[in-house]
Design an enzyme around this catalytic site. Structure first.
Site, PDB file in Angstrom:
ATOM      1  N   GLY A  22       0.824  -1.206   0.000  1.00 45.47           N
ATOM      2  CA  GLY A  22       0.000   0.000   0.000  1.00 45.47           C
ATOM      3  C   GLY A  22       0.859   1.257   0.000  1.00 45.47           C
ATOM      4  N   ASN A  23       0.207   2.391  -0.231  1.00 46.58           N
ATOM      5  CA  ASN A  23       0.914   3.676  -0.272  1.00 46.58           C
ATOM      6  C   ASN A  23      -0.090   4.798  -0.105  1.00 46.58           C
ATOM      7  OD1 ASN A  23       0.027   3.698  -3.275  1.00 46.58           O
ATOM      8  ND2 ASN A  23       1.431   1.944  -3.081  1.00 46.58           N
ATOM      9  N   GLY A  41       9.049   0.522  -1.315  1.00 46.94           N
ATOM     10  CA  GLY A  41       9.717  -0.574  -0.632  1.00 46.94           C
ATOM     11  C   GLY A  41      10.172  -0.336   0.796  1.00 46.94           C
ATOM     12  N   SER A  70       6.840   5.634  -4.294  1.00 49.04           N
ATOM     13  CA  SER A  70       6.052   4.408  -4.430  1.00 49.04           C
ATOM     14  C   SER A  70       5.881   4.046  -5.899  1.00 49.04           C
ATOM     15  CB  SER A  70       4.671   4.633  -3.802  1.00 49.04           C
ATOM     16  OG  SER A  70       3.767   3.690  -4.309  1.00 49.04           O
ATOM     17  N   GLU A  72       3.412   3.025  -7.254  1.00 51.15           N
ATOM     18  CA  GLU A  72       2.067   3.399  -7.720  1.00 51.15           C
ATOM     19  C   GLU A  72       1.897   4.906  -7.881  1.00 51.15           C
ATOM     20  OE1 GLU A  72       0.444   1.307  -9.065  1.00 51.15           O
ATOM     21  OE2 GLU A  72       0.140  -0.539  -7.913  1.00 51.15           O
ATOM     22  N   HIS A  91      -4.034   3.977  -0.686  1.00 52.94           N
ATOM     23  CA  HIS A  91      -4.114   2.681  -1.363  1.00 52.94           C
ATOM     24  C   HIS A  91      -3.647   1.600  -0.402  1.00 52.94           C
ATOM     25  CE1 HIS A  91      -3.513  -0.632  -3.999  1.00 52.94           C
ATOM     26  NE2 HIS A  91      -2.199  -0.563  -3.959  1.00 52.94           N
ATOM     27  N   HIS A  93      -3.762  -2.828   0.744  1.00 48.68           N
ATOM     28  CA  HIS A  93      -4.080  -4.220   0.439  1.00 48.68           C
ATOM     29  C   HIS A  93      -4.776  -4.798   1.669  1.00 48.68           C
ATOM     30  CE1 HIS A  93      -0.364  -4.429  -2.483  1.00 48.68           C
ATOM     31  NE2 HIS A  93      -1.236  -3.492  -2.815  1.00 48.68           N
ATOM     32  N   HIS A 154      -5.909  -7.098  -6.433  1.00 48.56           N
ATOM     33  CA  HIS A 154      -4.875  -6.198  -5.932  1.00 48.56           C
ATOM     34  C   HIS A 154      -5.258  -5.562  -4.594  1.00 48.56           C
ATOM     35  CE1 HIS A 154      -1.930  -2.707  -7.132  1.00 48.56           C
ATOM     36  NE2 HIS A 154      -1.956  -2.945  -5.829  1.00 48.56           N
TER      37      HIS A 154
HETATM   38 ZN   LIG Z   1      -0.856  -2.090  -4.333  1.00 50.13          ZN
END
Ligand SMILES: [Zn+2]
Length: 211
Positions: A22-23, A41, A70, A72, A91, A93, A154
């Site tokens: 996530g981010n 990361g 990120s 994304e 965002h 998971h 996702h």
């Molecule tokens: Zn993701």
């Protein structure tokens, strides 16, 4: 960026997503043409203020920060570029939202709280993470009447006029996905109609302490 760090702390306290998955990002209040995003990361507990990365909304170029953004960053950028009212993007998971994303099924309005975010949470068709194609697909679905979406196989994305609001919506959607999942184990939950959700929206407009 204090608002962004506060959300990062809350994500850890809530244990809503794990490790580095996530981010989150926030539009810079002093420079609305840039946004700050979590680095690529780095696990949530290790993210510090100095790890955040600033990017241009227009071009996606890195403007500040020593780490890579990120992976994304593209869909965050697309959302800020298309909607000037968006102040934050989250965002995750998170477990139950991700379960529905693997089924390719929207989260239906089984609880009136859905009215705050959308009629239902739609599914963005699967695209490889981090790609321009995913950014385009997310950008097509999100608007003022639909402030959250599932990314197929996702996770979840939610937006708001502030990053705190975007996180609140993400939490609410995760909670509703949990309720919907468990209700379906016991039977067939009743889905609220468009009219019922619209009535709740009208009431939400008057809810709270403001006169
Ligand atoms: Zn993701």
């Amino acid at each position: 960026m204090d608002a962004l760090m506060a959300v990062i702390d809350q994500i850890q306290a809530d244990r809503i997503t794990f490790a580095a998955s996530g981010n989150v990002s926030v539009r810079d209040p002093r420079h609305p043409d840039r946004f700050w995003i979590t680095p690529s990361g780095v696990a949530w507990p290790h993210i510090t203020y100095d790890d955040l990365v600033a990017l241009s909304v227009e071009t996606g170029t890195v403007l500040d920060g020593r780490l890579k953004p990120s992976t994304e960053w593209r869909f965050h950028r697309t959302l800020y570029a298309r909607h000037d009212w968006i102040g934050g993007v989250v965002h995750l998971h998170s477990r139950y939202a991700t379960i529905f994303s693997t089924l390719g099924e929207p989260i239906k309005p089984v609880h009136y709280q859905m009215a705050r975010v959308a009629y239902q949470v739609p599914v963005v068709p699967y695209e490889t993470y981090g790609t321009p194609a995913l950014a385009e697909a997310v950008g097509t679905v999100i608007d003022k009447d639909c402030q959250a979406a599932l990314l197929a196989n996702h996770g979840l994305v939610a937006v708001g006029d502030t990053v705190a609001k975007a996180y609140q919506y993400a939490q609410e959607i995760e909670w509703m996905a949990d309720i919907y999942y468990h209700a379906r184990l016991l039977g067939t939950p009743r889905i609220l109609t468009v009219e019922e959700i619209e009535k709740v929206r009208d009431q939400f407009a008057q809810y709270g302490q403001t006169p």
